[in-house]
Design a protein around this motif. Structure first.
Motif, mmCIF file in Angstrom:
data_model
loop_
_atom_site.group_PDB
_atom_site.id
_atom_site.type_symbol
_atom_site.label_atom_id
_atom_site.label_comp_id
_atom_site.label_asym_id
_atom_site.label_seq_id
_atom_site.Cartn_x
_atom_site.Cartn_y
_atom_site.Cartn_z
ATOM 1 N N ILE A 64 -20.846 -19.072 16.073
ATOM 2 C CA ILE A 64 -21.895 -18.203 16.611
ATOM 3 C C ILE A 64 -21.319 -16.825 16.931
ATOM 4 C CG2 ILE A 64 -23.492 -17.882 18.548
ATOM 5 C CD1 ILE A 64 -23.647 -21.030 18.628
ATOM 6 N N PHE A 113 -26.539 -16.079 19.587
ATOM 7 C CA PHE A 113 -27.543 -15.760 18.555
ATOM 8 C C PHE A 113 -28.823 -16.503 18.906
ATOM 9 C CE2 PHE A 113 -29.432 -16.498 14.298
ATOM 10 C CZ PHE A 113 -29.411 -15.205 13.792
ATOM 11 N N CYS A 169 -32.455 -17.238 17.922
ATOM 12 C CA CYS A 169 -33.494 -17.155 16.898
ATOM 13 C C CYS A 169 -34.513 -18.277 17.102
ATOM 14 C CB CYS A 169 -32.834 -17.234 15.517
ATOM 15 S SG CYS A 169 -33.975 -16.992 14.164
ATOM 16 N N THR A 170 -34.061 -19.526 17.001
ATOM 17 C CA THR A 170 -34.962 -20.689 17.108
ATOM 18 C C THR A 170 -35.733 -20.671 18.424
ATOM 19 O OG1 THR A 170 -33.243 -21.909 15.962
ATOM 20 C CG2 THR A 170 -34.986 -23.212 16.974
ATOM 21 N N GLY A 230 -38.835 -24.039 14.876
ATOM 22 C CA GLY A 230 -37.491 -24.305 14.365
ATOM 23 C C GLY A 230 -37.405 -23.890 12.915
ATOM 24 N N ASN A 231 -37.670 -24.833 12.019
ATOM 25 C CA ASN A 231 -37.630 -24.481 10.594
ATOM 26 C C ASN A 231 -38.722 -23.480 10.216
ATOM 27 O OD1 ASN A 231 -35.436 -26.067 9.231
ATOM 28 N ND2 ASN A 231 -36.438 -27.689 10.391
ATOM 29 N N MET A 277 -31.740 -23.874 22.165
ATOM 30 C CA MET A 277 -30.395 -24.321 21.748
ATOM 31 C C MET A 277 -29.242 -23.353 22.033
ATOM 32 S SD MET A 277 -30.541 -27.449 20.835
ATOM 33 C CE MET A 277 -29.226 -28.080 19.795
ATOM 34 N N PRO A 278 -29.390 -22.028 21.957
ATOM 35 C CA PRO A 278 -28.191 -21.196 22.095
ATOM 36 C C PRO A 278 -27.436 -21.432 23.405
ATOM 37 C CG PRO A 278 -29.950 -19.901 21.201
ATOM 38 C CD PRO A 278 -30.554 -21.215 21.579
ATOM 39 N N HIS A 305 -25.905 -25.749 25.520
ATOM 40 C CA HIS A 305 -27.208 -25.369 24.966
ATOM 41 C C HIS A 305 -28.209 -25.137 26.099
ATOM 42 C CE1 HIS A 305 -25.911 -26.444 20.965
ATOM 43 N NE2 HIS A 305 -25.652 -27.676 21.338
ATOM 44 N N THR A 326 -28.384 -30.113 10.765
ATOM 45 C CA THR A 326 -29.629 -29.496 11.247
ATOM 46 C C THR A 326 -29.521 -27.981 11.427
ATOM 47 O OG1 THR A 326 -30.440 -31.511 12.294
ATOM 48 C CG2 THR A 326 -31.205 -29.458 13.251
ATOM 49 N N ASP A 328 -32.184 -26.800 8.287
ATOM 50 C CA ASP A 328 -32.214 -28.258 8.162
ATOM 51 C C ASP A 328 -32.032 -28.636 6.683
ATOM 52 O OD1 ASP A 328 -33.639 -30.941 9.346
ATOM 53 O OD2 ASP A 328 -34.389 -30.480 7.343
ATOM 54 N N VAL A 333 -35.105 -29.377 4.521
ATOM 55 C CA VAL A 333 -35.982 -28.211 4.348
ATOM 56 C C VAL A 333 -35.381 -27.221 3.342
ATOM 57 C CG1 VAL A 333 -37.036 -26.249 5.536
ATOM 58 C CG2 VAL A 333 -37.022 -28.504 6.623
HETATM 59 C C1 LIG Z 1 -25.684 -27.912 17.212
HETATM 60 C C2 LIG Z 1 -26.799 -26.919 17.079
HETATM 61 C C3 LIG Z 1 -26.607 -25.607 17.465
HETATM 62 C C4 LIG Z 1 -27.657 -24.695 17.368
HETATM 63 N N1 LIG Z 1 -27.414 -23.416 17.761
HETATM 64 C C5 LIG Z 1 -28.417 -22.512 17.643
HETATM 65 C C6 LIG Z 1 -28.198 -21.159 18.038
HETATM 66 O O1 LIG Z 1 -27.112 -20.784 18.479
HETATM 67 N N2 LIG Z 1 -29.220 -20.279 17.911
HETATM 68 C C7 LIG Z 1 -30.446 -20.648 17.418
HETATM 69 O O2 LIG Z 1 -31.308 -19.796 17.318
HETATM 70 N N3 LIG Z 1 -30.681 -21.936 17.057
HETATM 71 C C8 LIG Z 1 -29.708 -22.864 17.156
HETATM 72 N N4 LIG Z 1 -29.930 -24.168 16.774
HETATM 73 C C9 LIG Z 1 -31.274 -24.563 16.379
HETATM 74 C C10 LIG Z 1 -31.450 -24.841 14.899
HETATM 75 O O3 LIG Z 1 -31.488 -23.640 14.190
HETATM 76 C C11 LIG Z 1 -32.735 -25.657 14.754
HETATM 77 O O4 LIG Z 1 -32.491 -26.931 15.332
HETATM 78 C C12 LIG Z 1 -33.158 -25.811 13.303
HETATM 79 O O5 LIG Z 1 -33.648 -24.595 12.799
HETATM 80 C C13 LIG Z 1 -34.259 -26.881 13.167
HETATM 81 O O6 LIG Z 1 -35.316 -26.655 14.035
HETATM 82 P P1 LIG Z 1 -35.869 -27.859 14.917
HETATM 83 O O7 LIG Z 1 -34.699 -28.531 15.536
HETATM 84 O O8 LIG Z 1 -36.915 -27.307 15.792
HETATM 85 O O9 LIG Z 1 -36.490 -28.887 13.870
HETATM 86 P P2 LIG Z 1 -37.959 -28.866 13.220
HETATM 87 O O10 LIG Z 1 -38.177 -27.569 12.544
HETATM 88 O O11 LIG Z 1 -38.937 -29.297 14.216
HETATM 89 O O12 LIG Z 1 -37.785 -30.022 12.135
HETATM 90 C C14 LIG Z 1 -38.029 -31.403 12.452
HETATM 91 C C15 LIG Z 1 -38.212 -32.195 11.169
HETATM 92 O O13 LIG Z 1 -39.254 -31.640 10.404
HETATM 93 C C16 LIG Z 1 -38.863 -31.469 9.062
HETATM 94 N N5 LIG Z 1 -39.520 -30.246 8.569
HETATM 95 C C17 LIG Z 1 -39.605 -29.052 9.214
HETATM 96 N N6 LIG Z 1 -40.248 -28.147 8.437
HETATM 97 C C18 LIG Z 1 -40.590 -28.780 7.295
HETATM 98 C C19 LIG Z 1 -41.265 -28.390 6.109
HETATM 99 N N7 LIG Z 1 -41.718 -27.142 5.923
HETATM 100 N N8 LIG Z 1 -41.415 -29.302 5.125
HETATM 101 C C20 LIG Z 1 -40.960 -30.553 5.278
HETATM 102 N N9 LIG Z 1 -40.325 -30.979 6.382
HETATM 103 C C21 LIG Z 1 -40.129 -30.116 7.378
HETATM 104 C C22 LIG Z 1 -37.350 -31.320 9.128
HETATM 105 O O14 LIG Z 1 -36.724 -31.775 7.931
HETATM 106 C C23 LIG Z 1 -36.974 -32.223 10.278
HETATM 107 O O15 LIG Z 1 -36.827 -33.540 9.775
HETATM 108 C C24 LIG Z 1 -28.910 -25.094 16.858
HETATM 109 C C25 LIG Z 1 -29.092 -26.415 16.446
HETATM 110 C C26 LIG Z 1 -28.061 -27.318 16.547
HETATM 111 C C27 LIG Z 1 -28.287 -28.732 16.091
#
Ligand SMILES: Cc1cc2nc3c(=O)[nH]c(=O)nc-3n(C[C@H](O)[C@H](O)[C@H](O)COP(=O)(O)OP(=O)(O)OC[C@H]3O[C@@H](n4cnc5c(N)ncnc54)[C@H](O)[C@@H]3O)c2cc1C
Length: 623
Positions: free
Chosen positions: A101, A133, A135-136, A141-142, A173-174, A232, A412, A416, A419
């Protein structure tokens, strides 16, 4: 049989190591990190509660920074950034997350925008402030493109007000707690000018100083998660004022004094992707960390396979675990994959480092495909290695049990896996040209020992799944985009999977041609053959149906696999010695150095001259 930590390396292992660690560039890319993790400060510390483990990771980040040379140069060097992750990954997953990060997502993002090097970065390069950082968001998330955080342009001051408008928009998460000292973030937020959304940009935002969090910055720690602990948090902003220069600008958006945005990108989604483009390097970093973990896990498991003795065929016989095909076969399949993962990663870091703008989309896609494949393989490899070490593998002191959980983070974070594969799949159905049907040639008279033949078959497998995906997309229900894609996505994902393995095989084959010592060349080709044969197993039905394989080939495949496993079995130790894990690291891991957790306590010398030394919490090593 005791396996000393300080194995004298074999010339063949040395040559394999040169191939794995980038030849002439080895010292520049890997040297500092390898020496760093050899230090006693990086040894396993038993019994630390989660908060102290997190604090230790921040202390180690300081040591890493001291070893990094110029952090600005590091952030601009994909090879060294990736190398950092490979060596810290196996020893401290939390440190790897923090470093990733700070150097890539934070410092890298600042440097990738206008005047990055002209800013006063000394607080970050000296680590008086740690970079984060943001963002999420909790509800984004995704689908981060739907994020809600806003930075509203304030005409009165020329600055911005940063606001979290809803609970679901809290940054999720950050590592924004006070652990590790004062912190600054780059925050992704929608730039709003006169009520109009101009797209998502990054804003340089101080979060805390020596006396705590700054006014308007609200932090709520998240509960402990699995894997190495990191601090986090949920982070929100209550009209935090930021000066004009907080906005990170580049060609995708420059804000005039009159509030007009000049941008080369008309599309708001593209502006977001440009703002957070460090995520591509982040994918290479995540893959690199899990590569290092896979190689370490294999080193530990293979060494244990040689020191763990069990009853042999005759009464009184003791033979090592490694003598069994059921044991060494699984480790060899995992080793072949780990070599393939490493060579694939090397080839992609090189492509990424020099890519031209017109190749950017393809390189980003290949990096995403590789990230998904490498991190998923790493999870399987480290789980296999843990299991092959029995109950000993469950003790964190033996260096294995934390690894699969740490790899979950890499699967993840930074996109992910599933994705990013779905996105790649949708682009590749029509946007990627693989081999044409039959290009692998007539299978009659070909042998399963011929690498070009095996490689051609894997390319055919990718083509078969692409054809299926194309047909499904053409025949899918019209006027129903989700239904059409649902009918296509399974086949398209199989295509991506075959593509990832093919890219890995190509990188492996290219590396094998660079071997100079005939014995190293033999091992590289044999391991590559094992890798290819294994990948083809699931495609034999299709390849037979398409006339790319004969029935005799299909019948002969299991024997072909068994033969190459048998040829490689005596060389297991050489193959892991090439992973070059420092003796200092190995000697701290009981089962990697002829000892075990729970072995006799005290400092007695055994009949082989090994002295048992207790290192704490019932853990002893042979030194
Ligand atoms: C160890 C760790 C450190 C992190 N550090 C940071 C950080 O410093 N800064 C930051 O900003 N973020 C951070 N994150 C967050 C990370 O970027 C998010 O966890 C990631 O983007 C996924 O978002 P979510 O966890 O909300 O999952 P979701 O987006 O809710 O996804 C959940 C499920 O839905 C599925 N899914 C989602 N969208 C779709 C789609 N369009 N089509 C089909 N399936 C889909 C996925 O495959 C997954 O199975 C961190 C995460 C981890 C695990």
């Amino acid at each position: 049989m005791a396996v000393p930590a300080h194995t004298k390396t074999h010339p063949v292992a040395d040559e394999l190591a040169q191939l794995l660690f980038e030849g002439a560039d080895r010292e520049r890319v890997h040297g500092a990190w390898r020496r760093l993790v050899s230090g006693k400060e990086f040894a396993y510390r038993p019994g630390l509660p989660p908060e102290e483990r997190t604090a230790l990771s921040y202390e180690r980040l300081q040591l890493l920074n001291d070893a990094a040379g110029d952090p600005v140069e590091l952030a601009a060097d994909p090879y060294r950034l990736a190398g950092l992750h490979e060596w810290t990954g196996p020893v401290d997953g939390g440190l790897t997350t923090l470093a990733s990060i700070h150097y890539n997502l934070f410092l890298g993002s600042v440097l990738d925008h206008d005047g990055g090097r002209d800013r006063d970065l000394s607080a970050f390069t000296s680590l008086r402030r740690t970079g984060t950082f943001l963002c999420t968001e909790l509800e984004h998330g995704n689908d981060v493109a739907s994020m809600e955080t806003v930075a509203v342009f304030d005409r009165a001051t020329g600055g911005f007000h940063l606001t979290t408008p809803t609970p679901g928009a809290r940054k999720f998460m950050p590592n924004t707690s006070l652990t590790g000292g004062p912190k600054t973030a780059v925050v992704a937020a929608r730039l709003v000018v006169d009520g109009e959304d101009q797209g998502t940009f990054l804003f340089l935002t101080p979060l805390s100083d020596e006396s705590g969090h700054l006014p308007g910055v609200r932090i709520r720690p998240l509960p402990q998660r699995t894997g190495t602990p990191v601090d986090h948090c949920l982070t929100s902003f209550d009209r935090v004022w930021l000066p004009r220069e907080a906005l990170l600008e580049a060609e995708h958006g420059r804000l005039g004094a009159d509030g007009t945005l000049a941008s080369t990108l008309g599309n708001r989604r593209k502006r977001l992707l440009r703002s957070i483009n460090r995520v591509t390097m982040g994918k290479l970093c995540m893959s690199a960390g899990t590569l290092g973990m896979s190689r370490a896990a294999l080193t530990i498991a293979v060494r244990y396979a040689h020191s763990r003795l069990l009853a042999g065929p005759k009464a009184g016989d003791r033979i090592p675990l490694a003598a069994h095909r059921s044991h060494h076969g699984r480790l060899l399949h995992a080793l072949a994959t780990a070599y393939a993962m490493t060579f694939l990663h090397r080839s992609l870091v090189s492509r990424f480092a020099v890519h031209a703008e017109e190749d950017r989309a393809e390189v980003e896609r290949e990096v995403a495909v590789a990230k998904g494949w490498i991190t998923w393989q790493a999870r399987a490899i480290t789980t296999e290695c843990r299991e092959r070490c029995g109950a000993q593998g469950l003790f964190p002191a033996n260096g294995l049990s934390d690894l699969p959980l740490n790899i979950e983070g890499g699967i993840t974070a930074e996109g992910d896996n599933l994705v990013i594969w779905v996105k790649a799949a949708s682009e590749m159905v029509f946007g990627h040209q693989g081999v044409r049907a039959g290009e692998s040639g007539d299978p009659e008279g070909r042998e399963l020992t011929e690498l070009p033949f095996l490689r051609g078959l894997l390319a055919e497998a990718e083509r078969i799944w692409q054809d299926r995906a194309r047909t499904a997309l053409r025949e899918g229900p019209s006027g129903d985009p989700v239904g059409r894609w649902n009918a296509t996505s399974d086949a398209a994902l199989e295509m991506v999977s075959a593509h990832a393995r093919l890219q890995a095989a190509d990188a492996f084959l290219a590396a094998a041609t660079r071997a100079e010592d005939p014995r190293a060349g033999f091992l590289m080709r044999s391991l590559c053959r094992l890798f290819l044969l294994r990948q083809l197993g699931e495609h034999t039905g299709d390849l037979l149906a398409e006339g790319r394989l004969t029935p005799d080939h299909v019948r002969a495949l299991p024997k072909a696999v068994d033969t190459v496993v048998g040829e490689l079995a005596p060389h297991l130790m050489t193959l892991v010695d090439a992973f070059d894990l420092p003796a200092e690291v190995l000697s701290g891991i009981p089962i990697a150095s002829g000892g075990s957790v729970g072995a006799d306590e005290g400092g007695d010398e055994d009949e082989n001259g090994w002295e048992e030394a207790e290192v704490g919490a019932g853990v002893s090593v042979r030194v």
